[in-house]
Design a protein around this motif. Structure first.
Motif, short mmCIF file in Angstrom:
data_model
loop_
_atom_site.label_atom_id
_atom_site.label_comp_id
_atom_site.label_asym_id
_atom_site.label_seq_id
_atom_site.Cartn_x
_atom_site.Cartn_y
_atom_site.Cartn_z
N LYS A 3 -21.86 -44.46 -0.45
CA LYS A 3 -21.10 -43.78 0.10
C LYS A 3 -21.54 -43.44 1.66
CE LYS A 3 -18.59 -41.18 -3.16
NZ LYS A 3 -18.01 -39.71 -3.42
N GLU A 5 -22.32 -41.76 5.22
CA GLU A 5 -22.79 -40.30 5.59
C GLU A 5 -21.60 -39.49 5.81
OE1 GLU A 5 -26.39 -40.37 7.99
OE2 GLU A 5 -26.09 -42.34 7.92
N SER A 6 -21.69 -38.24 5.64
CA SER A 6 -20.54 -37.27 5.82
C SER A 6 -20.21 -37.30 7.31
CB SER A 6 -21.01 -35.93 5.51
OG SER A 6 -22.14 -35.38 6.05
N TRP A 7 -20.90 -37.45 8.16
CA TRP A 7 -20.30 -37.29 9.66
C TRP A 7 -19.46 -38.43 9.76
CZ3 TRP A 7 -20.99 -41.51 13.21
CH2 TRP A 7 -22.13 -42.19 13.13
N ASN A 10 -15.42 -37.76 9.73
CA ASN A 10 -14.92 -36.79 10.70
C ASN A 10 -14.57 -37.35 11.96
OD1 ASN A 10 -14.37 -35.10 12.70
ND2 ASN A 10 -16.29 -33.67 12.16
#
Length: 145
Positions: A3, A5-7, A10
């Motif tokens: 998956k 990275e969360s950034w 955004n």
């Protein structure tokens, strides 16, 4: 494929963001955006970033850039006729290449990410990037916010 990275999910993490209209012909038999449409939409975002970094008429005649690798991570279905936002930035700078990182958003959610390695060749060989090119690419770095 891991998956992202969360950034990466955004849109504010990317210095360049454009909205593109999806087309009826972009749909697969199930009524979702097909993989070729995803690739073409990401390509449009990439080209606009590259032109912003260095317009074609300002590049040395002996310098060429080419795509060496493209990796798309499909996270959710996309739909016609809703537009998409393509967020684009530079993820990594190498000696003679760089990686463009992108994310595609539709209706407020990230539906795909894309990493593209671009190689610069001067006089037909891989040579270190010119300092001015590095400086221009650094201005477009994607960052976690």
């Amino acid at each position: 494929m891991p998956k992202p990275e969360s950034w990466r999910l955004n849109p504010a993490s990317y210095p360049v963001c454009i909205e593109l209209q999806t087309r009826f012909q972009d749909m697969d038999i199930n009524g979702h955006l097909n993989n070729v449409a995803f690739a073409a939409l990401f390509e449009s975002g990439r080209v606009l970033l590259n032109r912003d970094v260095r317009p074609l008429d300002e590049r040395p005649a002996n310098e060429r850039t080419m795509v060496a690798a493209v990796e798309i991570n499909y996270l959710a279905e996309g739909n016609f006729p809703d537009p998409v936002q393509i967020a684009t930035g530079i993820g990594r700078l190498g000696t003679s290449s760089w990686t463009i990182v992108q994310a595609m958003f539709q209706n407020g959610r990230c539906i795909a990410t894309c990493d593209t390695v671009v190689v610069c060749r001067t006089d037909g060989q891989a040579k270190p990037l010119r300092a001015e090119t590095v400086a221009e690419l650094e201005e477009k770095l994607a960052r976690a916010v």
